[in-house]
Design a protein around this motif. Structure first.
Motif, PDB file in Angstrom:
ATOM      1  N   PRO A  93       0.803  -1.239   0.000  1.00 52.81           N
ATOM      2  CA  PRO A  93       0.000   0.000   0.000  1.00 52.81           C
ATOM      3  C   PRO A  93       0.829   1.278   0.000  1.00 52.81           C
ATOM      4  CG  PRO A  93      -0.047  -1.057   2.160  1.00 52.81           C
ATOM      5  CD  PRO A  93       0.581  -2.036   1.224  1.00 52.81           C
ATOM      6  N   SER A  94       2.042   1.229   0.537  1.00 56.04           N
ATOM      7  CA  SER A  94       2.846   2.446   0.610  1.00 56.04           C
ATOM      8  C   SER A  94       3.437   2.850  -0.738  1.00 56.04           C
ATOM      9  CB  SER A  94       3.977   2.273   1.631  1.00 56.04           C
ATOM     10  OG  SER A  94       4.861   1.245   1.217  1.00 56.04           O
ATOM     11  N   LEU A  95       3.430   1.943  -1.713  1.00 54.80           N
ATOM     12  CA  LEU A  95       4.047   2.223  -3.011  1.00 54.80           C
ATOM     13  C   LEU A  95       3.116   2.926  -3.991  1.00 54.80           C
ATOM     14  CD1 LEU A  95       6.058  -1.056  -3.765  1.00 54.80           C
ATOM     15  CD2 LEU A  95       6.950   1.142  -2.972  1.00 54.80           C
ATOM     16  N   PHE A  96       1.807   2.832  -3.743  1.00 58.69           N
ATOM     17  CA  PHE A  96       0.854   3.275  -4.756  1.00 58.69           C
ATOM     18  C   PHE A  96      -0.143   4.290  -4.209  1.00 58.69           C
ATOM     19  CE2 PHE A  96       2.120  -1.133  -5.508  1.00 58.69           C
ATOM     20  CZ  PHE A  96       2.822  -0.959  -6.693  1.00 58.69           C
ATOM     21  N   ALA A  97      -0.453   5.253  -5.055  1.00 63.65           N
ATOM     22  CA  ALA A  97      -1.435   6.280  -4.680  1.00 63.65           C
ATOM     23  C   ALA A  97      -2.847   5.860  -5.032  1.00 63.65           C
ATOM     24  CB  ALA A  97      -1.100   7.596  -5.381  1.00 63.65           C
ATOM     25  N   GLY A  98      -2.998   4.926  -5.962  1.00 61.29           N
ATOM     26  CA  GLY A  98      -4.325   4.514  -6.370  1.00 61.29           C
ATOM     27  C   GLY A  98      -4.282   3.375  -7.363  1.00 61.29           C
ATOM     28  N   VAL A  99      -5.476   2.882  -7.705  1.00 58.98           N
ATOM     29  CA  VAL A  99      -5.633   1.765  -8.640  1.00 58.98           C
ATOM     30  C   VAL A  99      -6.756   2.082  -9.620  1.00 58.98           C
ATOM     31  CG1 VAL A  99      -6.204  -0.690  -8.903  1.00 58.98           C
ATOM     32  CG2 VAL A  99      -4.850   0.067  -6.935  1.00 58.98           C
ATOM     33  N   ILE A 100      -6.534   1.752 -10.894  1.00 59.84           N
ATOM     34  CA  ILE A 100      -7.587   1.810 -11.904  1.00 59.84           C
ATOM     35  C   ILE A 100      -7.892   0.373 -12.297  1.00 59.84           C
ATOM     36  CG2 ILE A 100      -8.210   2.595 -14.218  1.00 59.84           C
ATOM     37  CD1 ILE A 100      -6.068   4.837 -13.805  1.00 59.84           C
ATOM     38  N   ALA A 101      -9.094  -0.084 -11.987  1.00 59.92           N
ATOM     39  CA  ALA A 101      -9.496  -1.467 -12.252  1.00 59.92           C
ATOM     40  C   ALA A 101     -10.555  -1.460 -13.351  1.00 59.92           C
ATOM     41  CB  ALA A 101     -10.048  -2.113 -10.981  1.00 59.92           C
ATOM     42  N   ALA A 102     -10.172  -1.895 -14.549  1.00 59.55           N
ATOM     43  CA  ALA A 102     -11.056  -1.830 -15.715  1.00 59.55           C
ATOM     44  C   ALA A 102     -11.512  -3.225 -16.130  1.00 59.55           C
ATOM     45  CB  ALA A 102     -10.328  -1.161 -16.875  1.00 59.55           C
ATOM     46  N   GLY A 103     -12.809  -3.379 -16.358  1.00 57.29           N
ATOM     47  CA  GLY A 103     -13.324  -4.667 -16.811  1.00 57.29           C
ATOM     48  C   GLY A 103     -12.889  -5.811 -15.924  1.00 57.29           C
ATOM     49  N   VAL A 104     -13.047  -5.632 -14.620  1.00 58.75           N
ATOM     50  CA  VAL A 104     -12.529  -6.612 -13.651  1.00 58.75           C
ATOM     51  C   VAL A 104     -13.052  -8.017 -13.962  1.00 58.75           C
ATOM     52  CG1 VAL A 104     -12.312  -7.195 -11.218  1.00 58.75           C
ATOM     53  CG2 VAL A 104     -12.483  -4.800 -11.907  1.00 58.75           C
ATOM     54  N   ALA A 105     -12.151  -8.991 -14.030  1.00 53.57           N
ATOM     55  CA  ALA A 105     -12.535 -10.368 -14.327  1.00 53.57           C
ATOM     56  C   ALA A 105     -13.293 -10.984 -13.165  1.00 53.57           C
ATOM     57  CB  ALA A 105     -11.286 -11.201 -14.633  1.00 53.57           C
ATOM     58  N   THR A 106     -14.202 -11.885 -13.500  1.00 56.81           N
ATOM     59  CA  THR A 106     -14.934 -12.645 -12.483  1.00 56.81           C
ATOM     60  C   THR A 106     -14.497 -14.102 -12.571  1.00 56.81           C
ATOM     61  OG1 THR A 106     -16.774 -13.170 -13.962  1.00 56.81           O
ATOM     62  CG2 THR A 106     -16.897 -11.090 -12.752  1.00 56.81           C
ATOM     63  N   GLY A 107     -15.075 -14.934 -11.758  1.00 56.44           N
ATOM     64  CA  GLY A 107     -14.709 -16.348 -11.772  1.00 56.44           C
ATOM     65  C   GLY A 107     -15.379 -17.146 -12.867  1.00 56.44           C
ATOM     66  N   ASP A 108     -16.274 -16.531 -13.628  1.00 60.20           N
ATOM     67  CA  ASP A 108     -16.977 -17.250 -14.685  1.00 60.20           C
ATOM     68  C   ASP A 108     -16.113 -17.314 -15.946  1.00 60.20           C
ATOM     69  OD1 ASP A 108     -19.230 -17.475 -13.039  1.00 60.20           O
ATOM     70  OD2 ASP A 108     -19.925 -15.489 -13.650  1.00 60.20           O
ATOM     71  N   ALA A 109     -16.212 -18.411 -16.678  1.00 53.85           N
ATOM     72  CA  ALA A 109     -15.490 -18.558 -17.941  1.00 53.85           C
ATOM     73  C   ALA A 109     -16.449 -19.102 -18.988  1.00 53.85           C
ATOM     74  CB  ALA A 109     -14.303 -19.503 -17.769  1.00 53.85           C
ATOM     75  N   ALA A 110     -16.483 -18.461 -20.142  1.00 53.71           N
ATOM     76  CA  ALA A 110     -17.359 -18.891 -21.225  1.00 53.71           C
ATOM     77  C   ALA A 110     -16.517 -19.361 -22.397  1.00 53.71           C
ATOM     78  CB  ALA A 110     -18.261 -17.737 -21.654  1.00 53.71           C
ATOM     79  N   ASP A 111     -16.937 -20.452 -23.028  1.00 45.81           N
ATOM     80  CA  ASP A 111     -16.198 -20.992 -24.166  1.00 45.81           C
ATOM     81  C   ASP A 111     -16.662 -20.262 -25.422  1.00 45.81           C
ATOM     82  OD1 ASP A 111     -14.609 -22.446 -25.781  1.00 45.81           O
ATOM     83  OD2 ASP A 111     -15.725 -24.330 -25.597  1.00 45.81           O
ATOM     84  N   LEU A 112     -15.943 -19.199 -25.791  1.00 40.55           N
ATOM     85  CA  LEU A 112     -16.320 -18.360 -26.916  1.00 40.55           C
ATOM     86  C   LEU A 112     -15.493 -18.694 -28.149  1.00 40.55           C
ATOM     87  CD1 LEU A 112     -16.361 -14.906 -25.051  1.00 40.55           C
ATOM     88  CD2 LEU A 112     -18.340 -16.324 -25.600  1.00 40.55           C
ATOM     89  N   GLY A 113     -16.145 -18.702 -29.314  1.00 37.34           N
ATOM     90  CA  GLY A 113     -15.405 -18.745 -30.557  1.00 37.34           C
ATOM     91  C   GLY A 113     -14.804 -17.375 -30.816  1.00 37.34           C
ATOM     92  N   TRP A 114     -13.910 -17.282 -31.809  1.00 34.46           N
ATOM     93  CA  TRP A 114     -13.202 -16.029 -32.012  1.00 34.46           C
ATOM     94  C   TRP A 114     -14.137 -14.874 -32.340  1.00 34.46           C
ATOM     95  CZ3 TRP A 114      -9.872 -12.896 -30.646  1.00 34.46           C
ATOM     96  CH2 TRP A 114      -9.481 -11.804 -31.418  1.00 34.46           C
ATOM     97  N   ASP A 115     -15.098 -15.078 -33.230  1.00 34.06           N
ATOM     98  CA  ASP A 115     -16.004 -13.986 -33.593  1.00 34.06           C
ATOM     99  C   ASP A 115     -16.769 -13.485 -32.378  1.00 34.06           C
ATOM    100  OD1 ASP A 115     -15.204 -14.125 -36.215  1.00 34.06           O
ATOM    101  OD2 ASP A 115     -16.909 -15.343 -36.883  1.00 34.06           O
ATOM    102  N   ALA A 116     -17.235 -14.405 -31.546  1.00 34.62           N
ATOM    103  CA  ALA A 116     -17.980 -14.019 -30.350  1.00 34.62           C
ATOM    104  C   ALA A 116     -17.067 -13.326 -29.339  1.00 34.62           C
ATOM    105  CB  ALA A 116     -18.635 -15.245 -29.723  1.00 34.62           C
ATOM    106  N   GLU A 117     -15.832 -13.803 -29.221  1.00 33.09           N
ATOM    107  CA  GLU A 117     -14.895 -13.169 -28.290  1.00 33.09           C
ATOM    108  C   GLU A 117     -14.590 -11.740 -28.726  1.00 33.09           C
ATOM    109  OE1 GLU A 117     -10.283 -13.466 -26.643  1.00 33.09           O
ATOM    110  OE2 GLU A 117     -11.148 -15.179 -27.701  1.00 33.09           O
TER     111      GLU A 117
END
Length: 233
Positions: A93-117
């Motif tokens: 915590p002493s090293l950083f002033a803040g965090v930007i968390a974008a599109g945070v991953a969840t535990g769910d995983a979907a089997d997507l084809g390339w076009d869908a991904e």
């Protein structure tokens, strides 16, 4: 698939402010599943143009990079990179002033084809073309589960900007709301029609502008107090 995505594997990219601009701080970027540092070239150049040095990193290299960087130092991560950023900030915590968390991953995983991904990642035709022609980008990585230890709540005490697309089908926005609600100094910004790669989506200019405003607030006030207030009449 049973493999688990761990830390991003590509580091070393850097984006510096123009020579005439004094460095106002440093942003360390942690890519997400399937990505490498070059995927964030557009984001890095835009943030650097406003005076912030931008460096790509891995969870292992972040502490040493932060120690030598011009402050304030902020971690920025997308997908699993966001989870890594939160975990590293909690551990140091002493090293950083803040965090930007974008599109945070969840535990769910979907089997997507390339076009869908590709459709799930971004609506930006430029970024879609970039990913399609990028031999260093790993297709199908969003189908791999997130490491369980990354999903454990991290006691992050610094300000956190949670950025999330409202149309994200990989990590539904409800998960981002829960994460933000569990952090003591979090601000949640959702993007209308935004998809998973929110830093590289069709609204990347608006998102980058909001990131710069947040960085400026953090630089002026460790609590990221708003500088400009909009009054509607």
């Amino acid at each position: 698939m049973t493999a688990t995505i761990g830390a991003p594997v590509v580091a070393g990219a850097r984006w510096d402010p123009p020579a005439a601009i004094a460095v106002r701080g440093t942003v360390l970027v942690l890519p997400g599943r399937g990505e490498h540092a070059g995927v964030y070239d557009r984001f890095g150049r835009r943030i650097a143009a406003d005076g912030y040095a931008v460096r790509s990193a891995t969870p292992e290299t972040v502490p040493s990079l932060a120690a030598d960087a011009a402050g304030p130092v902020v971690l920025a991560g997308s997908d699993t990179g966001a989870l890594h950023a939160l975990a590293v900030a909690a551990a140091h915590p002493s090293l950083f002033a803040g965090v930007i968390a974008a599109g945070v991953a969840t535990g769910d995983a979907a089997d997507l084809g390339w076009d869908a991904e590709l459709e799930a990642r971004t609506a930006c035709p430029t970024h879609q073309a970039r990913l399609t022609g990028d031999t260093g980008f790993r297709r199908g990585a969003l189908s791999l589960p997130v490491a369980a230890n990354l999903l454990a709540p991290a006691p992050v005490t610094v300000p956190v900007l949670v950025l999330h697309g409202e149309a994200d089908t990989v990590s539904p926005v409800a998960a981002a709301r829960r994460i933000a609600a569990g952090l003591p100094k979090a601000e949640l910004a959702t993007v209308r029609d935004g998809r998973h790669d929110v830093l590289n989506d069709a609204t990347h200019r608006t998102v980058a502008a909001h990131v710069v405003q947040w960085l400026e607030r953090l630089r002026a006030d460790s609590g990221a107090t708003p500088i400009l207030t909009v009054h509607k009449h």
